[in-house]
Design a protein around this motif. Sequence first.
Motif, PDB file in Angstrom:
ATOM      1  N   HIS A  63     -24.276 -18.771 -25.184  1.00 51.42           N
ATOM      2  CA  HIS A  63     -25.580 -18.188 -25.503  1.00 51.42           C
ATOM      3  C   HIS A  63     -25.761 -18.101 -27.019  1.00 51.42           C
ATOM      4  O   HIS A  63     -26.805 -18.493 -27.560  1.00 51.42           O
ATOM      5  N   HIS A  64     -24.757 -17.587 -27.696  1.00 51.46           N
ATOM      6  CA  HIS A  64     -24.800 -17.482 -29.160  1.00 51.46           C
ATOM      7  C   HIS A  64     -24.898 -18.856 -29.817  1.00 51.46           C
ATOM      8  O   HIS A  64     -25.588 -19.025 -30.826  1.00 51.46           O
ATOM      9  N   GLN A  65     -24.186 -19.838 -29.262  1.00 46.64           N
ATOM     10  CA  GLN A  65     -24.203 -21.172 -29.865  1.00 46.64           C
ATOM     11  C   GLN A  65     -25.602 -21.775 -29.844  1.00 46.64           C
ATOM     12  O   GLN A  65     -26.009 -22.450 -30.797  1.00 46.64           O
ATOM     13  N   GLN A  66     -26.336 -21.521 -28.765  1.00 45.22           N
ATOM     14  CA  GLN A  66     -27.709 -22.030 -28.738  1.00 45.22           C
ATOM     15  C   GLN A  66     -28.573 -21.303 -29.764  1.00 45.22           C
ATOM     16  O   GLN A  66     -29.439 -21.909 -30.400  1.00 45.22           O
ATOM     17  N   GLN A 162     -33.642 -11.332 -25.236  1.00 40.42           N
ATOM     18  CA  GLN A 162     -33.783 -10.524 -24.014  1.00 40.42           C
ATOM     19  C   GLN A 162     -32.722 -10.912 -22.991  1.00 40.42           C
ATOM     20  O   GLN A 162     -32.171 -10.054 -22.280  1.00 40.42           O
ATOM     21  N   GLY A 163     -32.418 -12.206 -22.916  1.00 43.55           N
ATOM     22  CA  GLY A 163     -31.373 -12.671 -22.024  1.00 43.55           C
ATOM     23  C   GLY A 163     -30.006 -12.153 -22.428  1.00 43.55           C
ATOM     24  O   GLY A 163     -29.196 -11.739 -21.586  1.00 43.55           O
ATOM     25  N   ALA A 164     -29.748 -12.153 -23.743  1.00 44.88           N
ATOM     26  CA  ALA A 164     -28.465 -11.651 -24.245  1.00 44.88           C
ATOM     27  C   ALA A 164     -28.309 -10.164 -23.963  1.00 44.88           C
ATOM     28  O   ALA A 164     -27.217  -9.697 -23.605  1.00 44.88           O
ATOM     29  N   VAL A 165     -29.383  -9.418 -24.113  1.00 44.54           N
ATOM     30  CA  VAL A 165     -29.358  -7.983 -23.830  1.00 44.54           C
ATOM     31  C   VAL A 165     -29.048  -7.745 -22.354  1.00 44.54           C
ATOM     32  O   VAL A 165     -28.252  -6.861 -22.000  1.00 44.54           O
ATOM     33  N   GLU A 166     -29.664  -8.542 -21.486  1.00 44.88           N
ATOM     34  CA  GLU A 166     -29.408  -8.426 -20.041  1.00 44.88           C
ATOM     35  C   GLU A 166     -27.931  -8.689 -19.734  1.00 44.88           C
ATOM     36  O   GLU A 166     -27.304  -7.955 -18.958  1.00 44.88           O
ATOM     37  N   MET A 167     -27.369  -9.726 -20.342  1.00 43.92           N
ATOM     38  CA  MET A 167     -25.952 -10.058 -20.132  1.00 43.92           C
ATOM     39  C   MET A 167     -25.045  -8.947 -20.655  1.00 43.92           C
ATOM     40  O   MET A 167     -24.032  -8.603 -20.040  1.00 43.92           O
ATOM     41  N   ALA A 168     -25.417  -8.379 -21.798  1.00 43.69           N
ATOM     42  CA  ALA A 168     -24.607  -7.310 -22.396  1.00 43.69           C
ATOM     43  C   ALA A 168     -24.633  -6.045 -21.540  1.00 43.69           C
ATOM     44  O   ALA A 168     -23.622  -5.339 -21.434  1.00 43.69           O
ATOM     45  N   LYS A 169     -25.769  -5.759 -20.925  1.00 44.01           N
ATOM     46  CA  LYS A 169     -25.864  -4.579 -20.056  1.00 44.01           C
ATOM     47  C   LYS A 169     -24.994  -4.754 -18.809  1.00 44.01           C
ATOM     48  O   LYS A 169     -24.356  -3.802 -18.351  1.00 44.01           O
ATOM     49  N   THR A 170     -24.956  -5.968 -18.284  1.00 42.69           N
ATOM     50  CA  THR A 170     -24.081  -6.253 -17.147  1.00 42.69           C
ATOM     51  C   THR A 170     -22.625  -6.049 -17.533  1.00 42.69           C
ATOM     52  O   THR A 170     -21.826  -5.509 -16.761  1.00 42.69           O
ATOM     53  N   GLN A 171     -22.283  -6.476 -18.739  1.00 43.33           N
ATOM     54  CA  GLN A 171     -20.916  -6.298 -19.228  1.00 43.33           C
ATOM     55  C   GLN A 171     -20.544  -4.819 -19.329  1.00 43.33           C
ATOM     56  O   GLN A 171     -19.440  -4.414 -18.959  1.00 43.33           O
ATOM     57  N   GLN A 172     -21.460  -4.014 -19.792  1.00 38.94           N
ATOM     58  CA  GLN A 172     -21.176  -2.584 -19.911  1.00 38.94           C
ATOM     59  C   GLN A 172     -20.966  -1.933 -18.543  1.00 38.94           C
ATOM     60  O   GLN A 172     -20.164  -1.013 -18.404  1.00 38.94           O
ATOM     61  N   GLU A 173     -21.673  -2.424 -17.548  1.00 37.38           N
ATOM     62  CA  GLU A 173     -21.568  -1.854 -16.200  1.00 37.38           C
ATOM     63  C   GLU A 173     -20.296  -2.302 -15.484  1.00 37.38           C
ATOM     64  O   GLU A 173     -19.654  -1.513 -14.785  1.00 37.38           O
ATOM     65  N   LYS A 174     -19.912  -3.560 -15.677  1.00 44.40           N
ATOM     66  CA  LYS A 174     -18.841  -4.132 -14.856  1.00 44.40           C
ATOM     67  C   LYS A 174     -17.573  -4.508 -15.628  1.00 44.40           C
ATOM     68  O   LYS A 174     -16.554  -4.823 -15.020  1.00 44.40           O
ATOM     69  N   GLY A 175     -17.631  -4.511 -16.953  1.00 41.07           N
ATOM     70  CA  GLY A 175     -16.471  -4.920 -17.740  1.00 41.07           C
ATOM     71  C   GLY A 175     -15.397  -3.856 -17.803  1.00 41.07           C
ATOM     72  O   GLY A 175     -15.622  -2.693 -17.473  1.00 41.07           O
ATOM     73  N   SER A 176     -14.215  -4.267 -18.259  1.00 45.19           N
ATOM     74  CA  SER A 176     -13.073  -3.357 -18.364  1.00 45.19           C
ATOM     75  C   SER A 176     -12.554  -3.246 -19.795  1.00 45.19           C
ATOM     76  O   SER A 176     -12.082  -2.201 -20.208  1.00 45.19           O
ATOM     77  N   ILE A 187     -24.395  -5.854 -29.444  1.00 42.06           N
ATOM     78  CA  ILE A 187     -25.389  -6.903 -29.185  1.00 42.06           C
ATOM     79  C   ILE A 187     -26.704  -6.273 -28.726  1.00 42.06           C
ATOM     80  O   ILE A 187     -27.785  -6.655 -29.195  1.00 42.06           O
ATOM     81  N   ILE A 188     -26.621  -5.297 -27.835  1.00 44.92           N
ATOM     82  CA  ILE A 188     -27.831  -4.616 -27.354  1.00 44.92           C
ATOM     83  C   ILE A 188     -28.575  -3.959 -28.513  1.00 44.92           C
ATOM     84  O   ILE A 188     -29.790  -4.134 -28.674  1.00 44.92           O
ATOM     85  N   THR A 189     -27.835  -3.223 -29.330  1.00 52.36           N
ATOM     86  CA  THR A 189     -28.450  -2.505 -30.451  1.00 52.36           C
ATOM     87  C   THR A 189     -29.106  -3.459 -31.439  1.00 52.36           C
ATOM     88  O   THR A 189     -30.281  -3.277 -31.829  1.00 52.36           O
ATOM     89  N   ALA A 190     -28.367  -4.494 -31.861  1.00 53.92           N
ATOM     90  CA  ALA A 190     -28.862  -5.420 -32.880  1.00 53.92           C
ATOM     91  C   ALA A 190     -30.016  -6.270 -32.360  1.00 53.92           C
ATOM     92  O   ALA A 190     -31.044  -6.433 -33.044  1.00 53.92           O
ATOM     93  N   GLN A 191     -29.879  -6.790 -31.147  1.00 58.53           N
ATOM     94  CA  GLN A 191     -30.891  -7.727 -30.663  1.00 58.53           C
ATOM     95  C   GLN A 191     -32.155  -7.031 -30.168  1.00 58.53           C
ATOM     96  O   GLN A 191     -33.243  -7.599 -30.250  1.00 58.53           O
ATOM     97  N   GLN A 192     -32.023  -5.794 -29.687  1.00 55.74           N
ATOM     98  CA  GLN A 192     -33.233  -5.035 -29.362  1.00 55.74           C
ATOM     99  C   GLN A 192     -34.055  -4.800 -30.617  1.00 55.74           C
ATOM    100  O   GLN A 192     -35.287  -4.903 -30.597  1.00 55.74           O
ATOM    101  N   ALA A 193     -33.369  -4.478 -31.710  1.00 49.89           N
ATOM    102  CA  ALA A 193     -34.067  -4.252 -32.987  1.00 49.89           C
ATOM    103  C   ALA A 193     -34.742  -5.531 -33.463  1.00 49.89           C
ATOM    104  O   ALA A 193     -35.881  -5.506 -33.965  1.00 49.89           O
TER     105      ALA A 193
END
Length: 205
Positions: A63-66, A162-176, A187-193
């Motif tokens: 995602h970042h590479q694109q 917006q796509g990156a924010v969605e992916m980051a929110k999933t990570q916060q919910e399910k990541g370890s 990513i959420i903080t920076a890209q929302q801004a």
Amino acid sequence: MSKSLIGFGVASVAAVVLLAGCGGSNDTSGMQHSSSTAPPAAAGQQDGHNEQDVKFAQDMIGHHQQALDMAAMVPSKSTSPKVTDLGKRIAAAQDPEIKKMTEWLTKWGAAPASTSMPGMDHGSGHGSMPGMMTAEEMTKLNGATGTEFDRMWLDMMIKHHQGAVEMAKTQQEKGSSADAKKLAQDIITAQQAEITEMQTMLKPS
């Protein structure tokens, strides 16, 4: 008398066997308890990551590479100082994040990135991840210049963020992994801004 002695001897032997059996049972259960609880603790806590963490790193690298590909178009095509500045900031923020996530994947013994899989090329996207541009969209963007490019780039980058924010929110919910979850929050903080900034830039002056 001999019968009494024999009876006493049998009783004594039985008592010894019973005591030995109890002691052996306790020792064995203790060993089993120790061996059964130690491995899960080590396996669950040592690495501190799960499958979601690996998927997040792999997908976010692509995602970042694109986003970097899109930012690289700006200097030669944009006529807006604000878009040019934002493109530089996006590249400066996301390139180090790619390196960080690549290091995690190496440490975790995982593939460098899911973009190496068929249909996941970061240049085309194919809608494989939230906010990714298709090959046609990237070609169209690359063919635009000036004001047309600026508006198209902002529209696409808002969708991309917006796509990156969605992916980051999933990570916060399910990541370890604590590190991966922290990056997701960054990513959420920076890209929302930046989304808010780009939406403002698109408004008629």
